[in-house]
Design a protein around this motif. Sequence first.
Motif, PDB file in Angstrom:
ATOM      1  N   SER A 167      77.150  33.788  25.215  1.00 13.75           N
ATOM      2  CA  SER A 167      77.650  32.544  25.756  1.00 13.75           C
ATOM      3  C   SER A 167      78.793  32.117  24.881  1.00 13.75           C
ATOM      4  CB  SER A 167      76.542  31.469  25.770  1.00 13.75           C
ATOM      5  OG  SER A 167      76.269  31.061  24.458  1.00 13.75           O
ATOM      6  N   ARG A 168      79.361  30.987  25.219  1.00 14.47           N
ATOM      7  CA  ARG A 168      80.479  30.511  24.422  1.00 14.47           C
ATOM      8  C   ARG A 168      80.097  30.288  22.975  1.00 14.47           C
ATOM      9  NH1 ARG A 168      82.158  26.506  29.109  1.00 14.47           N
ATOM     10  NH2 ARG A 168      80.163  27.278  29.778  1.00 14.47           N
ATOM     11  N   GLY A 169      78.802  30.052  22.734  1.00 18.46           N
ATOM     12  CA  GLY A 169      78.398  29.818  21.360  1.00 18.46           C
ATOM     13  C   GLY A 169      77.957  31.061  20.618  1.00 18.46           C
ATOM     14  N   THR A 170      77.669  32.172  21.329  1.00 12.72           N
ATOM     15  CA  THR A 170      77.056  33.296  20.644  1.00 12.72           C
ATOM     16  C   THR A 170      77.731  34.629  20.864  1.00 12.72           C
ATOM     17  OG1 THR A 170      75.552  33.676  22.494  1.00 12.72           O
ATOM     18  CG2 THR A 170      74.788  32.187  20.778  1.00 12.72           C
ATOM     19  N   ALA A 200      73.521  31.829  31.363  1.00 13.30           N
ATOM     20  CA  ALA A 200      74.305  31.591  30.151  1.00 13.30           C
ATOM     21  C   ALA A 200      74.927  30.205  30.166  1.00 13.30           C
ATOM     22  CB  ALA A 200      75.389  32.664  30.018  1.00 13.30           C
ATOM     23  N   GLU A 201      75.383  29.741  31.326  1.00 14.88           N
ATOM     24  CA  GLU A 201      75.972  28.402  31.415  1.00 14.88           C
ATOM     25  C   GLU A 201      74.908  27.328  31.194  1.00 14.88           C
ATOM     26  OE1 GLU A 201      78.744  25.350  31.900  1.00 14.88           O
ATOM     27  OE2 GLU A 201      78.956  27.478  31.429  1.00 14.88           O
ATOM     28  N   VAL A 202      73.719  27.529  31.756  1.00 16.83           N
ATOM     29  CA  VAL A 202      72.628  26.569  31.541  1.00 16.83           C
ATOM     30  C   VAL A 202      72.283  26.476  30.059  1.00 16.83           C
ATOM     31  CG1 VAL A 202      70.164  26.160  31.947  1.00 16.83           C
ATOM     32  CG2 VAL A 202      71.653  26.789  33.853  1.00 16.83           C
ATOM     33  N   TYR A 203      72.139  27.612  29.413  1.00 14.94           N
ATOM     34  CA  TYR A 203      71.811  27.624  27.987  1.00 14.94           C
ATOM     35  C   TYR A 203      72.932  27.004  27.162  1.00 14.94           C
ATOM     36  CZ  TYR A 203      67.924  30.842  28.959  1.00 14.94           C
ATOM     37  OH  TYR A 203      66.760  31.412  29.416  1.00 14.94           O
ATOM     38  N   ASP A 204      74.167  27.228  27.566  1.00 12.82           N
ATOM     39  CA  ASP A 204      75.297  26.694  26.806  1.00 12.82           C
ATOM     40  C   ASP A 204      75.359  25.173  26.901  1.00 12.82           C
ATOM     41  OD1 ASP A 204      77.896  27.485  25.337  1.00 12.82           O
ATOM     42  OD2 ASP A 204      78.601  26.104  26.878  1.00 12.82           O
ATOM     43  N   GLN A 205      75.045  24.610  28.062  1.00 15.03           N
ATOM     44  CA  GLN A 205      75.181  23.167  28.267  1.00 15.03           C
ATOM     45  C   GLN A 205      73.926  22.386  27.876  1.00 15.03           C
ATOM     46  OE1 GLN A 205      78.013  21.586  29.093  1.00 15.03           O
ATOM     47  NE2 GLN A 205      78.983  23.602  29.013  1.00 15.03           N
ATOM     48  N   ILE A 260      66.574  23.759  24.172  1.00 11.35           N
ATOM     49  CA  ILE A 260      65.843  24.683  25.036  1.00 11.35           C
ATOM     50  C   ILE A 260      64.473  24.882  24.409  1.00 11.35           C
ATOM     51  CG2 ILE A 260      65.832  26.977  26.091  1.00 11.35           C
ATOM     52  CD1 ILE A 260      68.890  27.050  25.445  1.00 11.35           C
ATOM     53  N   THR A 261      63.425  24.677  25.186  1.00  8.37           N
ATOM     54  CA  THR A 261      62.074  24.768  24.632  1.00  8.37           C
ATOM     55  C   THR A 261      61.308  25.902  25.317  1.00  8.37           C
ATOM     56  OG1 THR A 261      61.308  23.069  26.188  1.00  8.37           O
ATOM     57  CG2 THR A 261      61.950  22.348  23.990  1.00  8.37           C
ATOM     58  N   CYS A 306      69.525  36.564  26.508  1.00  7.68           N
ATOM     59  CA  CYS A 306      70.241  36.087  27.697  1.00  7.68           C
ATOM     60  C   CYS A 306      71.321  35.075  27.366  1.00  7.68           C
ATOM     61  CB  CYS A 306      69.252  35.478  28.685  1.00  7.68           C
ATOM     62  SG  CYS A 306      68.052  36.663  29.333  1.00  7.68           S
ATOM     63  N   GLY A 307      71.595  34.853  26.080  1.00  9.46           N
ATOM     64  CA  GLY A 307      72.740  34.032  25.725  1.00  9.46           C
ATOM     65  C   GLY A 307      72.443  32.713  25.056  1.00  9.46           C
ATOM     66  N   ALA A 308      71.176  32.374  24.802  1.00  5.94           N
ATOM     67  CA  ALA A 308      70.852  31.083  24.200  1.00  5.94           C
ATOM     68  C   ALA A 308      71.200  31.077  22.718  1.00  5.94           C
ATOM     69  CB  ALA A 308      69.376  30.758  24.391  1.00  5.94           C
ATOM     70  N   ASP A 309      71.769  29.984  22.271  1.00  9.95           N
ATOM     71  CA  ASP A 309      72.072  29.798  20.855  1.00  9.95           C
ATOM     72  C   ASP A 309      70.762  29.536  20.108  1.00  9.95           C
ATOM     73  OD1 ASP A 309      72.963  29.095  18.364  1.00  9.95           O
ATOM     74  OD2 ASP A 309      74.351  27.544  19.044  1.00  9.95           O
ATOM     75  N   ARG A 310      70.521  30.332  19.069  1.00  8.48           N
ATOM     76  CA  ARG A 310      69.260  30.212  18.330  1.00  8.48           C
ATOM     77  C   ARG A 310      69.037  28.801  17.797  1.00  8.48           C
ATOM     78  NH1 ARG A 310      68.278  34.775  13.949  1.00  8.48           N
ATOM     79  NH2 ARG A 310      68.386  35.961  15.910  1.00  8.48           N
ATOM     80  N   ALA A 311      70.117  28.102  17.449  1.00 12.68           N
ATOM     81  CA  ALA A 311      69.967  26.753  16.883  1.00 12.68           C
ATOM     82  C   ALA A 311      69.425  25.756  17.897  1.00 12.68           C
ATOM     83  CB  ALA A 311      71.317  26.266  16.349  1.00 12.68           C
ATOM     84  N   LYS A 312      69.527  26.072  19.187  1.00 15.89           N
ATOM     85  CA  LYS A 312      69.040  25.151  20.214  1.00 15.89           C
ATOM     86  C   LYS A 312      67.583  25.378  20.583  1.00 15.89           C
ATOM     87  CE  LYS A 312      73.441  24.608  22.682  1.00 15.89           C
ATOM     88  NZ  LYS A 312      74.074  24.597  24.013  1.00 15.89           N
TER      89      LYS A 312
END
Length: 602
Positions: free
Chosen positions: A116-119, A274-279, A283-284, A297-303
């Motif tokens: 994603s844009r973050g990862t 990826a867009e859902v995870y980015d915005q 994320i739980t 699938c693109g989620a930023d670990r920090a989230k």
Amino acid sequence: MRVALLTEGGYPYVNGEGRLWCDRLVRGLGQHEFDVYALSRDERQEARGQVELPPQVTRVRTAPLWTLDDEALRAAGPRGGRGRQARRRFAECFKELADVVCRGGADGLGAGGSGSRGTAPGAGSDLVADRFANALYGLAELARDEGGLVGALRSETVVRALESACRAPGALRAARTARVSDLLVAAARIERALRPLSLDWYGDDALGAADLCHATSGGPAALPGLLAKHFAGVPLLVTEYGVQLRAHHLAAGGMDLSAPARALLASFHGLLTAEVYDQAVLITPGNTHARRWQERCGADRAKLRTVYPGMESGRFSEIGERGYDDLAAVPRTLLWVGRVEPAKDLISLLHAFAEVRGEEPGARLRIVAAPAEGPEAVDYLAQCRALAAQLFPDEAEGAHAVGDNPVSFEEIGGPQAPDLAEAYAAGGVIVLSSVVEGFPISLVEAMFCGRATVSTDVGAVVEVIGGTGLVVPPRNPRALAEACVALLRDPARCARLGAAARARALELFTVEQNVAAFRGIYLEIVSHCPVRRDALDEAGEPVPFAHPAEAYMPGRWAVAVGPAAACASASASGAEGDGVPSWAGTSGQRADERHQLKGAVV
């Protein structure tokens, strides 16, 4: 606060996925107001009705993903096709979306990939994500201006755009061979996923009035949350107890889809995920297994912040407190509980039990299953019954009652169905034989009952039992049989494992811990990412300086000039998974700067 709960095929429908945990969450957070926005999956689900809702649910709005009204179709789209400018805008937006989808999300994004844009590494992934986002929100804005896009998304323009993108240089190899029939299938499924774009849920009297959007899954359920954030700045929380993209990939294998259609749909859903995870602000996932999938699938670990699903332990408390009453009388019964389907691999369990009977002739196996739904489940149950009769021909013939037959098939909810808690109490060892598993509910129920377990190493099993049960490789009947025999011969070990399992379940998997976790998460998100709304006077004119910066401060003292500074300060000092990560302050900072500039001009 006002929370918008976004579901797909779930709450508040009677047979919805995640219905129980959503209902427990809403009832446990009675201090908040909830609006439920539900997408239904089929006519049967709507026909079965909705559950009785608590008073804190102030509004329920539903929309079907399974039907399309012909009259609405003719009138939908850019003003029924009357506006040339609207048609041009639609063609441009969908052409860009089709181009990104057919390229498969270059540099690791889309087609089931991650990034994603973050990862994602490199600027190419950022460009792909931005292009997909621009096309998606361009379509959303057009749908808002023109009253929906259902007709346009099912038009010849869409098929032509997909065909052109599939033939362009850089397209996915599988997409290059797409025929018109493949493009029609892909276009229809993409339209279904994008149908939330055409809903009238995004005004100030609907999602725009929420303080927080909580999507109970990714995919189409989270799409209204994306648009609420885009149009009104409402923060988005995404909970996935089963990763939606993983479920899509697993389901695609059983669908009658061609390779080109499967590739296009995998790319589209990968980009949307990826867009859902980015915005999403947070994320739980429901367990570490789901968390690893989300990272892929693109989620930023920090989230990411794991929140285990809450289960009702009260119905099993009496059985759990009793434990194994008499070690000399521990039942020599293996118990399996769940839905009958191929992924549960009851065939391996029956073969394993045949070996168990060879070592322990007095052992029995009880299969307690939910009613089989669908032809696949019915056929698989028939195969299992036939195999049981073949493996135990003399004993199984004509025998159906527990005690007469070493293998019994019992149905939950049937006229002679056992009480579930008593069924666990009658089992000496609880067995799980799955080859695919998400969060193993039957294992947690067994743990609440203080029972020893033998499980296959799939999904979140190891994480759930945490050393309080035996684990064997999947599709290995001999290993499964050896583990079961070891526990049947050692009642004291069963008692020790059962007591440890119950203590672990009561600590991690109760409704109370789930509700407490989300209570803190809700307050954290709203305090750090408040929605900026202009205050209006009686004439409808903006009131300058109506919201002082101190009103947005999460702490007791105003130690910074605005909420963005507080967000940045908290994220700079917090560890991973605690406080607010650095990404939370970006959009809030821009909104706060605009707010302050507006006040200064006035």
